[in-house]
Design an enzyme around this catalytic site. Sequence first.
Site, PDB file in Angstrom:
ATOM      1  N   HIS A  96      47.706  36.782 -22.666  1.00 36.89           N
ATOM      2  CA  HIS A  96      47.934  36.457 -21.146  1.00 36.89           C
ATOM      3  C   HIS A  96      47.415  38.049 -20.541  1.00 36.89           C
ATOM      4  O   HIS A  96      47.927  38.838 -21.069  1.00 36.89           O
ATOM      5  CB  HIS A  96      49.158  36.250 -20.570  1.00 36.89           C
ATOM      6  CG  HIS A  96      49.596  34.804 -21.139  1.00 36.89           C
ATOM      7  ND1 HIS A  96      48.802  34.000 -21.423  1.00 36.89           N
ATOM      8  CD2 HIS A  96      50.857  34.294 -20.954  1.00 36.89           C
ATOM      9  CE1 HIS A  96      49.360  32.702 -21.926  1.00 36.89           C
ATOM     10  NE2 HIS A  96      50.740  33.181 -21.518  1.00 36.89           N
ATOM     11  N   CYS A 130      56.711  33.987 -21.168  1.00 31.88           N
ATOM     12  CA  CYS A 130      55.563  34.877 -21.724  1.00 31.88           C
ATOM     13  C   CYS A 130      55.161  35.849 -20.783  1.00 31.88           C
ATOM     14  O   CYS A 130      54.847  36.944 -20.943  1.00 31.88           O
ATOM     15  CB  CYS A 130      54.383  34.085 -22.413  1.00 31.88           C
ATOM     16  SG  CYS A 130      54.109  32.800 -21.527  1.00 31.88           S
ATOM     17  N   GLN A 162      46.425  33.184 -17.760  1.00 28.03           N
ATOM     18  CA  GLN A 162      46.983  32.777 -18.652  1.00 28.03           C
ATOM     19  C   GLN A 162      46.519  31.939 -19.926  1.00 28.03           C
ATOM     20  O   GLN A 162      45.481  31.059 -19.338  1.00 28.03           O
ATOM     21  CB  GLN A 162      48.514  32.288 -18.436  1.00 28.03           C
ATOM     22  CG  GLN A 162      49.337  33.147 -17.475  1.00 28.03           C
ATOM     23  CD  GLN A 162      50.740  32.521 -17.327  1.00 28.03           C
ATOM     24  OE1 GLN A 162      50.928  32.727 -16.034  1.00 28.03           O
ATOM     25  NE2 GLN A 162      51.409  31.778 -18.164  1.00 28.03           N
ATOM     26  N   ARG A 191      45.969  29.259 -14.960  1.00 23.04           N
ATOM     27  CA  ARG A 191      45.524  28.995 -16.670  1.00 23.04           C
ATOM     28  C   ARG A 191      43.951  29.212 -16.620  1.00 23.04           C
ATOM     29  O   ARG A 191      43.093  28.714 -15.864  1.00 23.04           O
ATOM     30  CB  ARG A 191      45.881  27.536 -16.693  1.00 23.04           C
ATOM     31  CG  ARG A 191      45.676  27.082 -18.327  1.00 23.04           C
ATOM     32  CD  ARG A 191      46.579  27.716 -19.371  1.00 23.04           C
ATOM     33  NE  ARG A 191      47.919  27.041 -19.186  1.00 23.04           N
ATOM     34  CZ  ARG A 191      48.873  27.589 -19.540  1.00 23.04           C
ATOM     35  NH1 ARG A 191      49.205  28.782 -19.935  1.00 23.04           N
ATOM     36  NH2 ARG A 191      50.008  26.898 -19.768  1.00 23.04           N
ATOM     37  N   THR A 207      56.688  24.381 -37.191  1.00 21.30           N
ATOM     38  CA  THR A 207      55.311  23.874 -37.576  1.00 21.30           C
ATOM     39  C   THR A 207      54.556  24.184 -36.210  1.00 21.30           C
ATOM     40  O   THR A 207      53.341  23.972 -36.186  1.00 21.30           O
ATOM     41  CB  THR A 207      55.303  22.313 -37.749  1.00 21.30           C
ATOM     42  OG1 THR A 207      56.138  21.768 -36.532  1.00 21.30           O
ATOM     43  CG2 THR A 207      56.045  21.977 -38.908  1.00 21.30           C
ATOM     44  N   GLY A 208      55.125  24.629 -35.054  1.00 20.65           N
ATOM     45  CA  GLY A 208      54.578  25.025 -33.833  1.00 20.65           C
ATOM     46  C   GLY A 208      53.651  26.315 -33.814  1.00 20.65           C
ATOM     47  O   GLY A 208      53.762  27.101 -34.791  1.00 20.65           O
ATOM     48  N   VAL A 261      54.294  28.884 -31.751  1.00 18.22           N
ATOM     49  CA  VAL A 261      55.117  29.926 -31.783  1.00 18.22           C
ATOM     50  C   VAL A 261      55.994  29.930 -32.915  1.00 18.22           C
ATOM     51  O   VAL A 261      56.285  31.283 -33.576  1.00 18.22           O
ATOM     52  CB  VAL A 261      56.153  29.926 -30.498  1.00 18.22           C
ATOM     53  CG1 VAL A 261      57.090  31.115 -30.516  1.00 18.22           C
ATOM     54  CG2 VAL A 261      55.234  30.028 -29.368  1.00 18.22           C
ATOM     55  N   SER A 311      57.613  15.493 -39.059  1.00 14.21           N
ATOM     56  CA  SER A 311      57.439  16.877 -39.956  1.00 14.21           C
ATOM     57  C   SER A 311      58.422  16.997 -41.181  1.00 14.21           C
ATOM     58  O   SER A 311      58.006  17.795 -42.134  1.00 14.21           O
ATOM     59  CB  SER A 311      57.188  18.146 -39.285  1.00 14.21           C
ATOM     60  OG  SER A 311      56.395  18.155 -38.248  1.00 14.21           O
ATOM     61  N   SER A 359      47.077  28.726 -25.041  1.00 10.00           N
ATOM     62  CA  SER A 359      48.308  28.945 -26.209  1.00 10.00           C
ATOM     63  C   SER A 359      49.432  28.962 -25.513  1.00 10.00           C
ATOM     64  O   SER A 359      50.626  28.512 -26.321  1.00 10.00           O
ATOM     65  CB  SER A 359      48.042  30.109 -27.223  1.00 10.00           C
ATOM     66  OG  SER A 359      47.823  31.267 -26.399  1.00 10.00           O
TER      67      SER A 359
HETATM   68  P1  A2P Z   1      56.444  18.794 -34.871  1.00  6.41           P
HETATM   69  O1  A2P Z   1      55.359  19.516 -35.198  1.00  6.41           O
HETATM   70  O2  A2P Z   1      57.141  18.012 -36.096  1.00  6.41           O
HETATM   71  O3  A2P Z   1      55.876  17.994 -33.772  1.00  6.41           O
HETATM   72  P2  A2P Z   1      53.952  23.541 -30.141  1.00  6.41           P
HETATM   73  O4  A2P Z   1      54.746  24.428 -29.140  1.00  6.41           O
HETATM   74  O5  A2P Z   1      52.771  24.485 -30.738  1.00  6.41           O
HETATM   75  O6  A2P Z   1      53.267  22.378 -29.320  1.00  6.41           O
HETATM   76  O7  A2P Z   1      55.219  23.186 -31.088  1.00  6.41           O
HETATM   77  C1  A2P Z   1      56.267  22.460 -30.904  1.00  6.41           C
HETATM   78  C2  A2P Z   1      57.242  22.449 -32.149  1.00  6.41           C
HETATM   79  O8  A2P Z   1      58.434  21.875 -31.711  1.00  6.41           O
HETATM   80  C3  A2P Z   1      56.948  21.991 -33.183  1.00  6.41           C
HETATM   81  O9  A2P Z   1      57.171  22.590 -34.458  1.00  6.41           O
HETATM   82  C4  A2P Z   1      57.294  20.414 -33.278  1.00  6.41           C
HETATM   83  O10 A2P Z   1      57.493  19.821 -34.406  1.00  6.41           O
HETATM   84  C5  A2P Z   1      58.530  20.933 -32.666  1.00  6.41           C
HETATM   85  N1  A2P Z   1      59.071  19.711 -32.092  1.00  6.41           N
HETATM   86  C6  A2P Z   1      58.581  18.952 -31.116  1.00  6.41           C
HETATM   87  N2  A2P Z   1      59.624  17.732 -30.788  1.00  6.41           N
HETATM   88  C7  A2P Z   1      60.788  17.986 -31.573  1.00  6.41           C
HETATM   89  C8  A2P Z   1      62.135  17.564 -31.757  1.00  6.41           C
HETATM   90  N3  A2P Z   1      62.528  16.331 -31.069  1.00  6.41           N
HETATM   91  N4  A2P Z   1      63.046  18.014 -32.774  1.00  6.41           N
HETATM   92  C9  A2P Z   1      62.655  19.047 -33.212  1.00  6.41           C
HETATM   93  N5  A2P Z   1      61.436  19.833 -33.309  1.00  6.41           N
HETATM   94  C10 A2P Z   1      60.470  19.145 -32.368  1.00  6.41           C
END
Ligand code: A2P
Length: 351
Positions: free
Chosen positions: A251, A137, A164, A244, A20-21, A23, A49, A167
């Site tokens: 970057h 990165c 940088q 940054r 969901t993040g 990357v 999520s 993101s």
């Molecule tokens: P979630 O969306 O459920 O918080 P970004 O680098 O863009 O901030 O994204 C971080 C990613 O890492 C997201 O998909 C986030 O999910 C996931 N994440 C954060 N904490 C955990 C965790 N404890 N276990 C699994 N995934 C995680």
Amino acid sequence: MSDSILWCREGAHIAILGATGAVGREMIRCVDTLKLPVRKVDLLASARSAGKSLSTPWGSLTVHDAGHFDFRGVDIVLCSAGKSVSLALADRIVSAGALMIDNTSAFRRDPKWPLVVPEVNGHLIALKPGIIANPNCSTIQMVLALKALDDAVGIDDVRVATYQSCSGAGQKGMDALLTETRDALAGHRHDTSAVHARGIAFDVVPQIGAFLDSGFTEEEDKMMFETQKILDRPDLRVCATCVRVPVMRCHSEVVSLNTRKEISVQEAASILDEMPGLRVTDMQSPDAYPTATQAQDHFDTFIGRIRKDPVANHGLIFWIVSDNLLKGAALNAVQIACSAWNQGRMESTHE
Ligand code: A2P
């Protein structure tokens, strides 16, 4: 734990941790664009999520809680959920028999695991249970250029200053840039930031990560160490200053280096342009240098403004720009996955 996952010939069962993040979403796109053959894809994120649906090239897929996921049967896990999550899950992933391709800093310094940019040290990729670390990165884009020049004429030392984008700190880093900029335009400037080292609106901040006793920051230390490890040049002197800037994505870096042998600007430009994944944009016209917004969404890394450094013996200086979410993260990880999978398939057909 099986010692080999070569039996999976019809397509890989992959899991994307952090799907969901910022990357993770690019990893989904890259798996599709690079045509990694997949027979099953599992999307993993935090418990927050779990149950959500994400639209993907393979249809709408439900996100699972990584903490309760059973990794048995998964061939390759692409991880970008933060260092602590990778550290917590690595044993479970590897002992389930999967190859973990990890985009965090958790294993980059561990001599047991390779740190890979496929165009540079792709010979270290193997499809077997274990970990391959995906570099930082800002390091990835630079080592593409360093590798090309080091092979051609040898490099003695490197200095780099980075610009940088936000993101680099994930989705929350981009959200902070937008919120802080809107607030600043409305008359309220943030001196501090929830994500970046200082308020990032209309400013440049020479700190990414905590300060070390050396006076360098964690990000600078990563660039210096990782460059040596990827190039297998522990003797290479590297000095980084990481900054940054209020840019959303991609970057940019100024790299200056000393080569062992004299090399002209034209020779350097052809060597760099011939390196897979690199393109010199301003060979015909000096104002065709690359910028961050132009590099966005591209798989290639772009170089321009190649000059002789007048204060060094055999000095070269250039400007290099890359999409940090793609070659700097998701694309590099998926290229490793593709290479591992293809290699595993070739070996299995030769059994
Ligand atoms: P979630 O969306 O459920 O918080 P970004 O680098 O863009 O901030 O994204 C971080 C990613 O890492 C997201 O998909 C986030 O999910 C996931 N994440 C954060 N904490 C955990 C965790 N404890 N276990 C699994 N995934 C995680």
